[in-house]
Design a protein around this motif. Structure first.
Motif, PDB file in Angstrom:
ATOM      1  N   GLY A 138      -8.208   5.260  -2.225  1.00 27.45           N
ATOM      2  CA  GLY A 138      -6.924   5.166  -2.901  1.00 27.45           C
ATOM      3  C   GLY A 138      -6.194   6.480  -3.096  1.00 27.45           C
ATOM      4  N   LYS A 139      -6.739   7.590  -2.600  1.00 28.72           N
ATOM      5  CA  LYS A 139      -6.076   8.892  -2.760  1.00 28.72           C
ATOM      6  C   LYS A 139      -5.276   9.210  -1.509  1.00 28.72           C
ATOM      7  CE  LYS A 139      -6.764  13.690  -4.042  1.00 28.72           C
ATOM      8  NZ  LYS A 139      -7.709  14.682  -4.564  1.00 28.72           N
ATOM      9  N   LYS A 176      -4.349  10.300   4.072  1.00 27.14           N
ATOM     10  CA  LYS A 176      -5.235   9.435   3.299  1.00 27.14           C
ATOM     11  C   LYS A 176      -6.590  10.124   3.191  1.00 27.14           C
ATOM     12  CE  LYS A 176      -7.327   4.860   3.323  1.00 27.14           C
ATOM     13  NZ  LYS A 176      -7.453   3.596   4.068  1.00 27.14           N
ATOM     14  N   CYS A 177      -7.056  10.283   1.971  1.00 25.32           N
ATOM     15  CA  CYS A 177      -8.347  10.924   1.743  1.00 25.32           C
ATOM     16  C   CYS A 177      -9.456  10.003   2.251  1.00 25.32           C
ATOM     17  CB  CYS A 177      -8.526  11.214   0.251  1.00 25.32           C
ATOM     18  SG  CYS A 177      -9.993  12.181  -0.123  1.00 25.32           S
ATOM     19  N   THR A 186       0.854  -1.186   0.000  1.00 21.67           N
ATOM     20  CA  THR A 186       0.000   0.000   0.000  1.00 21.67           C
ATOM     21  C   THR A 186       0.886   1.230   0.000  1.00 21.67           C
ATOM     22  OG1 THR A 186      -0.055   0.188   2.408  1.00 21.67           O
ATOM     23  CG2 THR A 186      -1.769  -1.186   1.368  1.00 21.67           C
ATOM     24  N   PRO A 187       0.388   2.362  -0.501  1.00 18.13           N
ATOM     25  CA  PRO A 187       1.205   3.581  -0.450  1.00 18.13           C
ATOM     26  C   PRO A 187       1.680   3.899   0.956  1.00 18.13           C
ATOM     27  CG  PRO A 187      -0.660   3.917  -1.902  1.00 18.13           C
ATOM     28  CD  PRO A 187      -0.857   2.573  -1.231  1.00 18.13           C
ATOM     29  N   MET A 188       0.828   3.689   1.967  1.00 20.54           N
ATOM     30  CA  MET A 188       1.208   4.017   3.333  1.00 20.54           C
ATOM     31  C   MET A 188       2.376   3.139   3.790  1.00 20.54           C
ATOM     32  SD  MET A 188      -1.202   4.776   6.621  1.00 20.54           S
ATOM     33  CE  MET A 188      -2.248   3.385   6.341  1.00 20.54           C
ATOM     34  N   ALA A 189       2.322   1.846   3.512  1.00 20.49           N
ATOM     35  CA  ALA A 189       3.417   0.960   3.898  1.00 20.49           C
ATOM     36  C   ALA A 189       4.682   1.299   3.127  1.00 20.49           C
ATOM     37  CB  ALA A 189       3.021  -0.497   3.653  1.00 20.49           C
TER      38      ALA A 189
END
Length: 100
Positions: A35-36, A29-30, A4-7
């Motif tokens: 996913g934004k 995170k929106c 994930t983008p966060m990871a």
């Protein structure tokens, strides 16, 4: 399966911390657009940010890539473009006020 983008950004934080002028990082995170994400870094000055964007740490954080005069580097991680809707477009802001 891609991280994930966060990871992905959390794993790259140590590379940011190696850079002179780096102050802080935030991943937003929106809540209403799945996913934004917004990746936000704070730097002491613009030259410090520009140095980050041309550093080996930046290349490593963004999936390798081609260095001047070097062959394309293989990366086991997906490139940033596989995670984004389009190319990143940095926006520069100057502090007006801040509360911590």
């Amino acid at each position: 399966m891609s991280p994930t983008p966060m990871a992905r950004w959390a794993a790259d934080l140590s590379r940011l911390q190696e850079m002179s002028g780096f102050i802080r990082f935030a991943m937003l995170k929106c809540v209403n657009v799945p996913g934004k994400y917004i990746s936000m870094t704070t730097w002491a000055d613009e030259p410090s940010f520009r140095a980050w964007t041309t550093s080996s740490q930046f290349k490593a954080s963004h999936g390798g890539g081609k260095s001047e005069g070097q062959p394309e580097q293989a990366s086991k991680r997906p490139g940033m473009m596989g995670m984004l809707d389009g190319p990143p477009s940095p926006e520069m802001f100057e502090t007006v006020t801040i509360t911590e």
